[in-house]
Design an enzyme around this catalytic site. Structure first.
Site, mmCIF file in Angstrom:
data_model
loop_
_atom_site.group_PDB
_atom_site.id
_atom_site.type_symbol
_atom_site.label_atom_id
_atom_site.label_comp_id
_atom_site.label_asym_id
_atom_site.label_seq_id
_atom_site.Cartn_x
_atom_site.Cartn_y
_atom_site.Cartn_z
ATOM 1 N N VAL B 14 0.831 -1.209 0.000
ATOM 2 C CA VAL B 14 0.000 0.000 0.000
ATOM 3 C C VAL B 14 0.866 1.260 0.000
ATOM 4 O O VAL B 14 0.637 2.195 -0.772
ATOM 5 C CB VAL B 14 -0.967 0.013 1.210
ATOM 6 C CG1 VAL B 14 -1.850 1.256 1.155
ATOM 7 C CG2 VAL B 14 -1.836 -1.243 1.222
ATOM 8 N N VAL B 133 -11.540 -0.888 4.530
ATOM 9 C CA VAL B 133 -12.633 -1.765 4.091
ATOM 10 C C VAL B 133 -12.759 -1.725 2.574
ATOM 11 O O VAL B 133 -12.841 -0.654 1.980
ATOM 12 C CB VAL B 133 -13.988 -1.362 4.715
ATOM 13 C CG1 VAL B 133 -15.096 -2.288 4.239
ATOM 14 C CG2 VAL B 133 -13.913 -1.379 6.234
ATOM 15 N N GLY B 135 -10.828 -2.193 0.012
ATOM 16 C CA GLY B 135 -9.752 -1.592 -0.793
ATOM 17 C C GLY B 135 -10.093 -0.296 -1.493
ATOM 18 O O GLY B 135 -10.113 0.764 -0.885
ATOM 19 N N ILE B 137 -12.945 0.649 -3.040
ATOM 20 C CA ILE B 137 -14.341 1.113 -3.087
ATOM 21 C C ILE B 137 -14.542 2.186 -2.018
ATOM 22 O O ILE B 137 -14.228 1.961 -0.857
ATOM 23 C CB ILE B 137 -15.327 -0.046 -2.826
ATOM 24 C CG1 ILE B 137 -15.005 -1.249 -3.723
ATOM 25 C CG2 ILE B 137 -16.754 0.415 -3.026
ATOM 26 C CD1 ILE B 137 -15.852 -2.474 -3.398
ATOM 27 N N GLU B 191 -2.150 -14.971 1.103
ATOM 28 C CA GLU B 191 -0.851 -15.013 1.752
ATOM 29 C C GLU B 191 -0.438 -16.465 1.994
ATOM 30 O O GLU B 191 -1.260 -17.376 1.902
ATOM 31 C CB GLU B 191 -0.917 -14.251 3.071
ATOM 32 C CG GLU B 191 -1.130 -12.761 2.846
ATOM 33 C CD GLU B 191 -1.328 -11.983 4.135
ATOM 34 O OE1 GLU B 191 -0.694 -12.324 5.139
ATOM 35 O OE2 GLU B 191 -2.133 -11.030 4.114
ATOM 36 N N ASP B 202 -10.649 -11.576 8.798
ATOM 37 C CA ASP B 202 -10.531 -10.313 8.068
ATOM 38 C C ASP B 202 -11.910 -9.754 7.720
ATOM 39 O O ASP B 202 -12.174 -8.556 7.877
ATOM 40 C CB ASP B 202 -9.706 -10.570 6.798
ATOM 41 C CG ASP B 202 -9.622 -9.365 5.884
ATOM 42 O OD1 ASP B 202 -8.770 -8.498 6.136
ATOM 43 O OD2 ASP B 202 -10.422 -9.295 4.933
ATOM 44 N N LYS B 206 -13.891 -6.156 8.911
ATOM 45 C CA LYS B 206 -14.505 -5.192 8.000
ATOM 46 C C LYS B 206 -15.977 -4.988 8.338
ATOM 47 O O LYS B 206 -16.495 -3.874 8.255
ATOM 48 C CB LYS B 206 -14.313 -5.644 6.555
ATOM 49 C CG LYS B 206 -12.845 -5.509 6.133
ATOM 50 C CD LYS B 206 -12.535 -6.318 4.897
ATOM 51 C CE LYS B 206 -11.089 -6.133 4.459
ATOM 52 N NZ LYS B 206 -10.717 -7.071 3.399
ATOM 53 N N GLY B 303 -5.090 -4.571 -3.400
ATOM 54 C CA GLY B 303 -4.122 -4.227 -4.434
ATOM 55 C C GLY B 303 -3.470 -2.901 -4.131
ATOM 56 O O GLY B 303 -4.058 -2.045 -3.479
HETATM 57 N N1 LIG Z 1 -2.286 -4.979 0.499
HETATM 58 C C1 LIG Z 1 -3.527 -4.606 0.336
HETATM 59 O O1 LIG Z 1 -4.095 -4.776 -0.743
HETATM 60 C C2 LIG Z 1 -4.269 -3.974 1.482
HETATM 61 C C3 LIG Z 1 -5.612 -3.605 1.285
HETATM 62 C C4 LIG Z 1 -6.307 -2.965 2.324
HETATM 63 C C5 LIG Z 1 -5.657 -2.724 3.523
HETATM 64 N N2 LIG Z 1 -4.369 -3.134 3.700
HETATM 65 C C6 LIG Z 1 -3.729 -2.861 5.008
HETATM 66 O O2 LIG Z 1 -2.660 -1.959 4.798
HETATM 67 C C7 LIG Z 1 -1.625 -2.209 5.730
HETATM 68 C C8 LIG Z 1 -0.322 -2.439 4.970
HETATM 69 O O3 LIG Z 1 -0.483 -3.546 4.115
HETATM 70 P P1 LIG Z 1 0.626 -3.929 3.008
HETATM 71 O O4 LIG Z 1 0.006 -4.977 2.173
HETATM 72 O O5 LIG Z 1 1.118 -2.684 2.349
HETATM 73 O O6 LIG Z 1 1.764 -4.567 3.938
HETATM 74 P P2 LIG Z 1 3.269 -4.934 3.500
HETATM 75 O O7 LIG Z 1 3.395 -4.970 2.022
HETATM 76 O O8 LIG Z 1 3.640 -6.119 4.299
HETATM 77 O O9 LIG Z 1 4.119 -3.693 4.030
HETATM 78 C C9 LIG Z 1 4.296 -3.407 5.382
HETATM 79 C C10 LIG Z 1 5.262 -2.254 5.492
HETATM 80 O O10 LIG Z 1 5.351 -1.853 6.854
HETATM 81 C C11 LIG Z 1 6.704 -1.911 7.293
HETATM 82 N N3 LIG Z 1 6.687 -2.376 8.684
HETATM 83 C C12 LIG Z 1 6.160 -3.532 9.160
HETATM 84 N N4 LIG Z 1 6.294 -3.584 10.503
HETATM 85 C C13 LIG Z 1 6.936 -2.431 10.861
HETATM 86 C C14 LIG Z 1 7.370 -1.906 12.098
HETATM 87 N N5 LIG Z 1 7.195 -2.564 13.231
HETATM 88 N N6 LIG Z 1 7.985 -0.704 12.086
HETATM 89 C C15 LIG Z 1 8.180 -0.031 10.939
HETATM 90 N N7 LIG Z 1 7.792 -0.481 9.743
HETATM 91 C C16 LIG Z 1 7.171 -1.673 9.712
HETATM 92 C C17 LIG Z 1 7.429 -2.863 6.363
HETATM 93 O O11 LIG Z 1 8.797 -2.500 6.304
HETATM 94 P P3 LIG Z 1 9.834 -3.223 5.293
HETATM 95 O O12 LIG Z 1 9.394 -2.821 3.905
HETATM 96 O O13 LIG Z 1 11.145 -2.624 5.658
HETATM 97 O O14 LIG Z 1 9.715 -4.688 5.555
HETATM 98 C C18 LIG Z 1 6.677 -2.595 5.043
HETATM 99 O O15 LIG Z 1 7.243 -1.504 4.368
HETATM 100 C C19 LIG Z 1 -2.108 -3.389 6.570
HETATM 101 O O16 LIG Z 1 -2.737 -2.897 7.727
HETATM 102 C C20 LIG Z 1 -3.117 -4.065 5.677
HETATM 103 O O17 LIG Z 1 -4.098 -4.776 6.394
HETATM 104 C C21 LIG Z 1 -3.664 -3.741 2.702
#
Ligand SMILES: NC(=O)c1ccc[n+]([C@@H]2O[C@H](COP(=O)([O-])OP(=O)(O)OC[C@H]3O[C@@H](n4cnc5c(N)ncnc54)[C@H](OP(=O)(O)O)[C@@H]3O)[C@@H](O)[C@H]2O)c1
Ligand SMILES: NC(=O)c1ccc[n+]([C@@H]2O[C@H](COP(=O)([O-])OP(=O)(O)OC[C@H]3O[C@@H](n4cnc5c(N)ncnc54)[C@H](OP(=O)(O)O)[C@@H]3O)[C@@H](O)[C@H]2O)c1
Lengths: 415, 415
Positions: B14, B133, B135, B137, B191, B202, B206, B303
């Site tokens: 994100v 919630v 993504g 939308i 995952e 999850d 939501k 995404g």
């Molecule tokens: N992916 C989606 O499509 C999506 C959709 C809706 C909501 N979300 C929500 O958005 C959030 C992020 O999701 P994501 O998919 O982007 O996760 P991600 O790809 O795993 O990225 C997590 C990021 O946070 C950093 N991080 C993790 N723990 C940390 C800590 N303790 N201190 C500092 N930095 C830390 C990581 O650092 P490094 O890069 O150095 O490892 C990474 O850059 C989550 O809450 C998820 O539920 C995601």
């Protein structure tokens, strides 16, 4: 508790819905916003008419629009009377008097939206018109607040409930165009004079408003080529069904290289397209944008309370601005000067029917049939053009076919 | 041109999407708002990791969250790192430091939303979480701005893309649950440890967030009965298809007489229900309200760029508030103390499958078969209960059937 004085122009289908919702939501609004709305004056054509309103409060009706728009105590004017010139003049006057305006008037916004937006901007008042497109669907607020950070590349919608009802009924009940239209009229879904709906005029207004917000471009309605649903036959509907297609009244705008390609008219939609399942008076808008891909928004396209709820959401937006003393943030987008062209100028795939063709292939001359076979999937009297056709090829095909048949109907296909 | 300093926690899927959109939309934003965003600091776990970001600007990474949330020049903090406790503490600190916060963290908002909203209110800062919630939308903003004037009575959604992808693939490819899950993992839609998605955790988060905005009620997730998709068999999917039903992973909340009836789990959906056509990783939310009836909102549920666009729309909302010096209008709704109960306590119709039943009716004892015939439409091994069943009747039916079969699967039916 702050009291906000509101004036209304019109108290018909939408206006009475606004009164109903204001009455029903009174506690909720005062609780969450600390505001009470006082409907001070309502201008109508027949001020003495008996109105079956289930409102407990005293309402003050007047036959003079001026009594509302020139009342210095009124802060917000809700225009739900329709008309073009009268509404335009009244809203201009209200704005120059420093009042914020909410309108449901699609014709007015389609034709004078940019001028009114500019005027509202100059006078630091709000101008909102969520109810003008797709009744109860909050599509304008979505475009303005959630898609404003993205680049919109296209939108496709079913935005005229009357036309969609008629075509849906033709398909479901296997009834004729005339019978379906009569049914729509008897159910109150079509007016006695339904010309604006069935000829695509109303849909064109809405496409223009959508396009103002999506592309910052107000469509030139005089030059826009639109097609109504009058020409859609049962033969077309049935033929489409044979090929897994549904004929739907669509509006389309696609931006490509600084040109906006538009279409207002019936199209043939594949089953997996969400628009294929939008039936009856329901409306739906699909938006395509760079980051989001496709998102879709569906709901009731008209009706007293759905449309009134859109007016209410505008009323809350203006009220928040009044409370925070920061009025003047209407719907708007930088107007971009892009060209306009018909979607038919792009290569499209088409569904086509031969309306006097009886299944006897011999009616088409052998050389034309050979040509046909090269570009179309032949299925009895229905042809599904599976190759992309340019405008020229489409014309060529039409004249090739016209030898053997009296009428050829073309529908662009949406996947 | 005003410059707004922004700090980010996290730069993964994100976070990098946010940087891409900020870069792509830079001109558009500065043109329409007169604002430029300066991403001052980004806290990540591995500050020295090579990141393939296509951003031209210099970015400053840090391994310390404190460097972001305690930087006095940073006005807005975007939390896109996930985690529960760490994110909770960081956001609390950012808020008490006077910063507005945007988060995509569904777990955090589901569990601590009301507390954070109150804190943000006390410190006059904004707290937005559109990305948490569905993504891309814009469902939370719609609930908060367009449906706030209406009374919401129910919502039904497909809000977990992974589960929906798996069930869609089982139907389309006639593959097993295990094969479909593997496919989802290889495509990056699930995952390595997909437990939160497939067990409905999850989705429950939501539903809780949606319910906070729709009903002013935060669901007690400890008491909520939820069901995952692990138990859905190919037999169930195929049987549903025979009866014109599709099995979908749903979240449902219905308000009735001061009680909220909820469901998280697979349901059987009739073809004409819009949710039946929501496939793959797409999400969709249907909202039922008094004035509007049913409106629906569909699009990508996750995404990088879709989710980032929701963060961007929050960023614009906060920015407008900062420019107008009126921060402090987060998503929120008066919390109403209503009871909670399972949707299964309401009379529902059910689709049920007998998973070891081979079509041989004799396996069910004659008296049980008589009972069955009274309440169900028998179709080989698939039964479609066409009468409303109370909870007691459902239990009675289960034990009646259990005599002859090893497993009975029940799915509430959505029309
Ligand atoms: N992916 C989606 O499509 C999506 C959709 C809706 C909501 N979300 C929500 O958005 C959030 C992020 O999701 P994501 O998919 O982007 O996760 P991600 O790809 O795993 O990225 C997590 C990021 O946070 C950093 N991080 C993790 N723990 C940390 C800590 N303790 N201190 C500092 N930095 C830390 C990581 O650092 P490094 O890069 O150095 O490892 C990474 O850059 C989550 O809450 C998820 O539920 C995601
Ligand atoms: N109906 C819908 O579902 C819907 C949906 C979206 C948008 N809209 C738009 O909303 C607007 C109102 O539609 P509607 O269906 O509510 O119309 P309507 O039922 O015909 O009501 C029109 C109202 O305006 C009053 N009026 C008409 N001309 C007037 C004039 N010159 N001066 C003062 N009052 C005048 C009428 O007064 P009397 O009552 O005294 O005759 C009536 O109360 C139109 O712009 C329409 O396009 C409607």
């Amino acid at each position: 508790m702050t009291t906000i004085s509101v004036g209304m122009l019109g108290c018909g289908t939408v206006g009475s819905g606004v009164l109903t919702l204001l009455n029903r939501g009174d506690n909720q609004i005062s609780e969450s916003l600390g505001v009470h709305f006082n409907i001070k004056k309502i201008a109508v054509k027949h001020p003495d008419k008996k109105r079956g309103l289930n409102i407990t409060k005293d309402l003050s009706f007047t036959g003079e629009i001026e009594n509302v728009i020139n009342d210095p105590s009124i802060q917000i004017v809700i225009e739900v009377m329709g008309t073009l010139d009268q509404a335009y003049k009244a809203i201009q006057q209200a704005i120059t008097n420093g009042k914020s305006v909410i309108t449901a008037n699609k014709e007015l916004i389609a034709l004078k939206g940019p001028q009114l937006t500019k005027l509202a901007h100059d006078y630091h008042v709000d101008l909102y018109y969520e109810a003008s497109v797709a009744g109860g669907i909050p599509i304008l607020r979505v475009l303005n607040e959630s898609l404003i950070t993205d680049q919109i590349t296209g939108l496709t919608g079913i935005v005229n409930g009357t036309s969609n009802f008629v075509l849906s009924a033709m398909k479901t009940d296997h009834s004729s165009y005339e019978e379906s239209l009569k049914q729509a009229q008897s159910l109150g879904y079509a007016e006695a004079n339904p010309i604006k709906d069935i000829e695509g005029i109303d849909a064109a207004y809405k496409l223009s408003i959508l396009s103002q917000l999506a592309f910052g471009h107000s469509i030139n309605l005089k030059q826009l080529k639109r097609k109504g649903i009058e020409g859609v036959t049962s033969n077309d509907i049935n033929g489409a069904e044979v090929l897994g297609l549904t004929i739907k009244p669509a509006v389309i705008a696609r931006q490509k290289d600084h040109e906006l390609f538009t279409l207002v008219g019936p199209v043939a939609v594949y089953k997996q397209n969400p628009l294929a399942n939008v039936n009856g008076v329901e409306n739906s808008v699909l938006v395509t944008s760079t980051a989001l891909g496709t998102t879709s928004y569906s709901g009731p396209g008209a009706g007293s309370e759905p449309t009134a709820n859109s007016v209410m959401s505008d009323l809350l937006a203006v009220t928040k601005h009044i409370l925070l003393e920061q009025i003047g943030t209407s719907f708007n987008k930088t107007t971009d000067d892009i060209g306009e062209s018909s979607l038919m100028n792009l290569p499209l795939t088409y569904f086509l029917t031969l309306n006097s063709f009886t299944g006897d292939e011999a009616k088409i001359s052998p050389e034309n049939y050979e040509f046909l076979k090269q570009v179309v999937k032949v299925n009895h009297a229905y042809f599904c053009v599976t190759k992309l056709l340019t405008k020229e090829q489409k014309n060529e095909l039409t004249s090739a076919l016209a030898n053997g048949v009296t009428e050829v109907h073309f529908y662009p296909i949406l996947k």
